[in-house]
Design an enzyme around this catalytic site. Structure first.
Site, PDB file in Angstrom:
ATOM      1  N   VAL A   1      -1.586 -49.959 -20.260  1.00  0.00           N
ATOM      2  CA  VAL A   1      -0.196 -50.074 -20.119  1.00  0.00           C
ATOM      3  C   VAL A   1      -0.065 -50.638 -18.660  1.00  0.00           C
ATOM      4  O   VAL A   1       0.434 -49.893 -18.029  1.00  0.00           O
ATOM      5  CB  VAL A   1      -0.439 -48.609 -20.160  1.00  0.00           C
ATOM      6  N   ASP A   2      -1.204 -51.718 -18.368  1.00  0.00           N
ATOM      7  CA  ASP A   2      -1.151 -52.057 -16.927  1.00  0.00           C
ATOM      8  C   ASP A   2       0.236 -53.446 -16.986  1.00  0.00           C
ATOM      9  O   ASP A   2      -0.021 -53.988 -15.947  1.00  0.00           O
ATOM     10  CB  ASP A   2      -2.515 -53.138 -16.570  1.00  0.00           C
TER      11      ASP A   2
ATOM     12  N   HIS B   1       1.471 -48.405 -26.165  1.00  0.00           N
ATOM     13  CA  HIS B   1       1.079 -47.494 -25.399  1.00  0.00           C
ATOM     14  C   HIS B   1       1.996 -47.243 -24.836  1.00  0.00           C
ATOM     15  O   HIS B   1       1.322 -45.616 -23.483  1.00  0.00           O
ATOM     16  CB  HIS B   1      -0.332 -46.671 -25.297  1.00  0.00           C
TER      17      HIS B   1
ATOM     18  N   CYS C   1      18.222 -33.692 -11.887  1.00  0.00           N
ATOM     19  CA  CYS C   1      18.268 -33.120 -12.785  1.00  0.00           C
ATOM     20  C   CYS C   1      17.055 -32.422 -12.150  1.00  0.00           C
ATOM     21  O   CYS C   1      16.721 -30.571 -12.467  1.00  0.00           O
ATOM     22  CB  CYS C   1      18.510 -32.935 -13.944  1.00  0.00           C
TER      23      CYS C   1
ATOM     24  N   GLY D   1     -11.824 -56.449 -26.739  1.00  0.00           N
ATOM     25  CA  GLY D   1     -12.218 -55.585 -25.765  1.00  0.00           C
ATOM     26  C   GLY D   1     -11.410 -54.058 -25.912  1.00  0.00           C
ATOM     27  O   GLY D   1     -10.627 -53.614 -25.274  1.00  0.00           O
ATOM     28  N   THR D   2     -11.436 -53.556 -27.075  1.00  0.00           N
ATOM     29  CA  THR D   2     -11.084 -52.570 -27.583  1.00  0.00           C
ATOM     30  C   THR D   2     -11.837 -51.666 -28.623  1.00  0.00           C
ATOM     31  O   THR D   2     -12.618 -52.380 -29.203  1.00  0.00           O
ATOM     32  CB  THR D   2      -9.279 -52.571 -28.218  1.00  0.00           C
ATOM     33  N   SER D   3     -12.176 -50.186 -28.285  1.00  0.00           N
ATOM     34  CA  SER D   3     -13.479 -49.653 -28.830  1.00  0.00           C
ATOM     35  C   SER D   3     -12.603 -49.429 -30.695  1.00  0.00           C
ATOM     36  O   SER D   3     -13.408 -48.340 -30.929  1.00  0.00           O
ATOM     37  CB  SER D   3     -13.745 -48.282 -28.336  1.00  0.00           C
TER      38      SER D   3
ATOM     39  N   GLU E   1     -19.749 -54.776 -27.042  1.00  0.00           N
ATOM     40  CA  GLU E   1     -20.764 -54.484 -27.422  1.00  0.00           C
ATOM     41  C   GLU E   1     -19.964 -54.017 -28.761  1.00  0.00           C
ATOM     42  O   GLU E   1     -19.143 -53.991 -29.182  1.00  0.00           O
ATOM     43  CB  GLU E   1     -21.102 -52.707 -26.887  1.00  0.00           C
TER      44      GLU E   1
HETATM   45  C1  BV8 Z   1      -0.096 -40.024 -33.087  1.00  0.00           C
HETATM   46  C2  BV8 Z   1      -1.911 -43.806 -23.041  1.00  0.00           C
HETATM   47  C3  BV8 Z   1       1.174 -38.688 -34.016  1.00  0.00           C
HETATM   48  C4  BV8 Z   1      -2.600 -43.070 -21.929  1.00  0.00           C
HETATM   49  C5  BV8 Z   1      -3.530 -43.766 -25.133  1.00  0.00           C
HETATM   50  C6  BV8 Z   1      -9.172 -38.079 -35.810  1.00  0.00           C
HETATM   51  C7  BV8 Z   1      -8.229 -38.903 -36.831  1.00  0.00           C
HETATM   52  C8  BV8 Z   1      -7.611 -40.507 -35.993  1.00  0.00           C
HETATM   53  C9  BV8 Z   1      -6.550 -39.763 -35.720  1.00  0.00           C
HETATM   54  C10 BV8 Z   1      -6.627 -38.667 -34.589  1.00  0.00           C
HETATM   55  C11 BV8 Z   1      -7.635 -37.978 -35.021  1.00  0.00           C
HETATM   56  N1  BV8 Z   1      -6.897 -37.061 -33.531  1.00  0.00           N
HETATM   57  C12 BV8 Z   1      -5.993 -37.010 -32.960  1.00  0.00           C
HETATM   58  C13 BV8 Z   1      -5.980 -38.803 -34.006  1.00  0.00           C
HETATM   59  C14 BV8 Z   1      -4.566 -38.843 -33.239  1.00  0.00           C
HETATM   60  C15 BV8 Z   1      -4.749 -39.348 -31.445  1.00  0.00           C
HETATM   61  C16 BV8 Z   1      -5.895 -40.466 -31.887  1.00  0.00           C
HETATM   62  O1  BV8 Z   1      -6.245 -41.861 -31.925  1.00  0.00           O
HETATM   63  N2  BV8 Z   1      -7.493 -39.645 -31.472  1.00  0.00           N
HETATM   64  C17 BV8 Z   1      -8.705 -40.475 -31.130  1.00  0.00           C
HETATM   65  C18 BV8 Z   1      -9.080 -40.427 -29.642  1.00  0.00           C
HETATM   66  C19 BV8 Z   1      -9.482 -39.477 -32.583  1.00  0.00           C
HETATM   67  N3  BV8 Z   1      -3.684 -40.948 -32.014  1.00  0.00           N
HETATM   68  C20 BV8 Z   1      -3.194 -40.072 -31.339  1.00  0.00           C
HETATM   69  O2  BV8 Z   1      -2.446 -38.698 -30.896  1.00  0.00           O
HETATM   70  C21 BV8 Z   1      -1.886 -40.945 -31.287  1.00  0.00           C
HETATM   71  N4  BV8 Z   1      -0.352 -40.776 -31.442  1.00  0.00           N
HETATM   72  O3  BV8 Z   1      -1.376 -40.087 -33.465  1.00  0.00           O
HETATM   73  O4  BV8 Z   1       1.163 -39.251 -33.349  1.00  0.00           O
HETATM   74  C22 BV8 Z   1       2.045 -37.917 -34.833  1.00  0.00           C
HETATM   75  C23 BV8 Z   1       1.954 -38.440 -35.878  1.00  0.00           C
HETATM   76  C24 BV8 Z   1       4.102 -37.615 -36.314  1.00  0.00           C
HETATM   77  C25 BV8 Z   1       4.436 -37.007 -35.019  1.00  0.00           C
HETATM   78  C26 BV8 Z   1       3.809 -36.965 -33.837  1.00  0.00           C
HETATM   79  C27 BV8 Z   1       2.545 -37.714 -33.653  1.00  0.00           C
HETATM   80  C28 BV8 Z   1      -1.199 -41.732 -30.068  1.00  0.00           C
HETATM   81  C29 BV8 Z   1      -2.546 -42.528 -29.034  1.00  0.00           C
HETATM   82  C30 BV8 Z   1      -2.164 -43.079 -27.827  1.00  0.00           C
HETATM   83  C31 BV8 Z   1      -3.167 -41.988 -26.387  1.00  0.00           C
HETATM   84  N5  BV8 Z   1      -2.578 -42.871 -25.503  1.00  0.00           N
HETATM   85  N6  BV8 Z   1      -3.053 -44.612 -23.592  1.00  0.00           N
HETATM   86  C32 BV8 Z   1      -2.474 -43.915 -21.408  1.00  0.00           C
HETATM   87  O5  BV8 Z   1      -3.384 -44.914 -20.676  1.00  0.00           O
HETATM   88  O6  BV8 Z   1      -2.645 -43.141 -20.188  1.00  0.00           O
HETATM   89  S1  BV8 Z   1      -4.835 -44.291 -25.550  1.00  0.00           S
HETATM   90  C33 BV8 Z   1      -5.999 -45.355 -24.600  1.00  0.00           C
HETATM   91  O7  BV8 Z   1      -6.953 -45.246 -25.309  1.00  0.00           O
HETATM   92  C34 BV8 Z   1      -6.073 -46.454 -23.941  1.00  0.00           C
HETATM   93  O8  BV8 Z   1      -4.020 -46.839 -24.182  1.00  0.00           O
HETATM   94  C35 BV8 Z   1      -6.368 -47.201 -24.210  1.00  0.00           C
HETATM   95  O9  BV8 Z   1      -6.404 -48.954 -24.295  1.00  0.00           O
HETATM   96  C36 BV8 Z   1      -6.424 -46.799 -25.810  1.00  0.00           C
HETATM   97  C37 BV8 Z   1      -7.401 -46.770 -26.421  1.00  0.00           C
HETATM   98  O10 BV8 Z   1      -8.679 -47.138 -26.043  1.00  0.00           O
HETATM   99  P1  BV8 Z   1      -9.909 -48.835 -25.828  1.00  0.00           P
HETATM  100  O11 BV8 Z   1      -7.871 -49.603 -25.120  1.00  0.00           O
HETATM  101  O12 BV8 Z   1     -10.562 -49.428 -27.158  1.00  0.00           O
HETATM  102  O13 BV8 Z   1     -10.335 -48.422 -24.008  1.00  0.00           O
HETATM  103  P2  BV8 Z   1     -11.714 -48.667 -24.461  1.00  0.00           P
HETATM  104  O14 BV8 Z   1     -12.321 -47.392 -23.445  1.00  0.00           O
HETATM  105  O15 BV8 Z   1     -12.554 -47.064 -25.576  1.00  0.00           O
HETATM  106  O16 BV8 Z   1     -12.693 -49.685 -25.300  1.00  0.00           O
HETATM  107  C38 BV8 Z   1     -12.887 -50.846 -24.449  1.00  0.00           C
HETATM  108  C39 BV8 Z   1     -13.834 -51.488 -24.612  1.00  0.00           C
HETATM  109  O17 BV8 Z   1     -13.880 -52.888 -24.049  1.00  0.00           O
HETATM  110  C40 BV8 Z   1     -14.967 -51.181 -25.252  1.00  0.00           C
HETATM  111  O18 BV8 Z   1     -16.005 -51.717 -26.329  1.00  0.00           O
HETATM  112  C41 BV8 Z   1     -16.023 -51.993 -24.278  1.00  0.00           C
HETATM  113  O19 BV8 Z   1     -17.877 -52.443 -24.630  1.00  0.00           O
HETATM  114  C42 BV8 Z   1     -15.863 -53.522 -24.284  1.00  0.00           C
HETATM  115  N7  BV8 Z   1     -14.914 -53.994 -23.194  1.00  0.00           N
HETATM  116  C43 BV8 Z   1     -15.655 -53.704 -21.877  1.00  0.00           C
HETATM  117  N8  BV8 Z   1     -15.487 -54.615 -20.415  1.00  0.00           N
HETATM  118  C44 BV8 Z   1     -15.674 -55.701 -21.696  1.00  0.00           C
HETATM  119  C45 BV8 Z   1     -14.642 -55.831 -23.293  1.00  0.00           C
HETATM  120  N9  BV8 Z   1     -15.117 -56.469 -24.281  1.00  0.00           N
HETATM  121  C46 BV8 Z   1     -14.771 -57.741 -23.806  1.00  0.00           C
HETATM  122  N10 BV8 Z   1     -14.579 -58.214 -22.389  1.00  0.00           N
HETATM  123  C47 BV8 Z   1     -15.103 -57.175 -21.008  1.00  0.00           C
HETATM  124  N11 BV8 Z   1     -15.541 -57.264 -19.998  1.00  0.00           N
HETATM  125 ZN    ZN Z   2      16.591 -35.446 -14.935  1.00  0.00          ZN
END
Ligand code: BV8
Ligand code: ZN
Length: 248
Positions: free
Chosen positions: A101-102, A117, A149, A186-188, A214
């Site tokens: 979101v950056d 997102h 509002c 870069g996503t888990s 990783e």
């Molecule tokens: C929806 C915005 C449906 C906010 C974010 C059970 C099973 C499956 C799904 C679900 C479940 N229970 C609930 C759900 C749905 C839920 C979900 O997926 N939950 C998960 C956690 C289990 N999803 C939702 O709710 C989504 N909506 O499903 O709606 C619906 C249907 C009908 C009606 C209504 C609704 C909405 C999900 C969006 C959430 N918002 N962000 C904010 O940012 O404040 S999510 C957040 O996580 C960010 O967007 C982020 O980008 C995203 C994913 O994380 P990553 O980007 O992967 O980051 P992370 O730190 O995890 O990993 C970084 C990786 O990079 C690591 O592996 C690391 O090793 C690596 N790394 C580090 N440095 C480097 C590198 N790699 C390379 N180079 C480097 N230098």
């Molecule tokens: Zn307003």
């Protein structure tokens, strides 16, 4: 670092997708969500990145977003972002599909960027939908209120339980379904439905490459895993592509 198979796939490719997560911005100084210094280590998503938490405790949620907005204000795209902007110019079809979101991909120069997102630089009133910039709202101490509002203003990001923006999601789906090479960078790969894109692309015929510090849940289901930092690997890859393009 790069297999002959990947180089040949990239040589023949017409359509590329770069799917990115927080690891893409780590080298710009943006903390990841789930890594060792992940911001969610201190907080839990259920406490902060969902609408109910916001209504229950708007000041706490705003404290977290203001902290992240401050970070975003002073950071720059890193060499990995710039490499993707260079790569876009090498292919007829190139899309960045980001969970971040950056806004760093656009600032690095990529033209086709789908934000699954949302974008932390935008905010809107939950009462009347009026948009506010960070400049307008960062001066507030507690949760900002709409001048029209008096409604609560929220960051324009997708919270857990919320639908992804339809236009961004469907465009991302279409790109994934037509990709010759799909990078997951870069996503888990734990947040859905975004995390379903790499395997969806693979089932549609894409060669799927993961670049990550990783291994992840994806790593043993895709074609190639390249361990390391996005900010080091991507510039190296683009150098190679440009060299081979000039030799032709
Ligand atoms: C929806 C915005 C449906 C906010 C974010 C059970 C099973 C499956 C799904 C679900 C479940 N229970 C609930 C759900 C749905 C839920 C979900 O997926 N939950 C998960 C956690 C289990 N999803 C939702 O709710 C989504 N909506 O499903 O709606 C619906 C249907 C009908 C009606 C209504 C609704 C909405 C999900 C969006 C959430 N918002 N962000 C904010 O940012 O404040 S999510 C957040 O996580 C960010 O967007 C982020 O980008 C995203 C994913 O994380 P990553 O980007 O992967 O980051 P992370 O730190 O995890 O990993 C970084 C990786 O990079 C690591 O592996 C690391 O090793 C690596 N790394 C580090 N440095 C480097 C590198 N790699 C390379 N180079 C480097 N230098
Ligand atoms: Zn307003």
């Amino acid at each position: 670092m790069f297999s002959p198979r990947l180089i040949s796939k990239l040589h023949d490719a017409k359509s590329i997708v770069a799917f990115t997560g927080a690891g893409m911005s780590a080298e710009s100084g943006v903390p990841t969500f789930r890594g060792e210094n992940g911001i969610w280590k201190k907080f839990k998503p259920e406490e902060l990145a969902n609408f109910d938490a916001f209504i229950r405790n708007p000041d706490l949620v705003w404290e977290w977003y203001k902290h992240r907005k401050q970070i975003i204000r002073f950071i720059q795209p890193n060499p990995g972002h710039f490499a993707l902007a260079e790569m876009e110019a090498l292919y007829p079809k190139f899309a960045v599909v980001t969970q971040n979101v950056d806004n760093l991909h656009r600032r690095a120069g990529n033209k086709t960027v789908y934000e699954l997102h949302g974008n932390i630089e935008r905010n809107y009133c939950i009462g009347c939908g009026t948009y506010y910039s960070n400049e307008e709202i960062l001066k507030f101490e507690s949760a900002p209120k709409c001048t029209k509002c008096k409604g609560l203003i929220r960051p324009d990001v997708v919270w857990f339980g919320e639908l992804l923006p339809a236009s961004q999601w469907f465009a991302s789906l279409d790109s994934a379904e037509h990709a010759d090479v799909f990078f997951s960078i870069g996503t888990s790969a734990v947040v859905h439905p975004a995390a379903s894109l790499p395997l969806l692309a693979r089932h549609a015929g894409a060669f799927v490459v993961e670049i990550n510090l990783e291994t992840t849940e994806l790593s043993n289901q895709i074609d190639e895993f390249i361990p390391g930092k996005a900010g080091e690997i991507l510039p190296e890859l683009v150098r190679l592509l440009k060299d081979s393009a000039t030799k032709e």
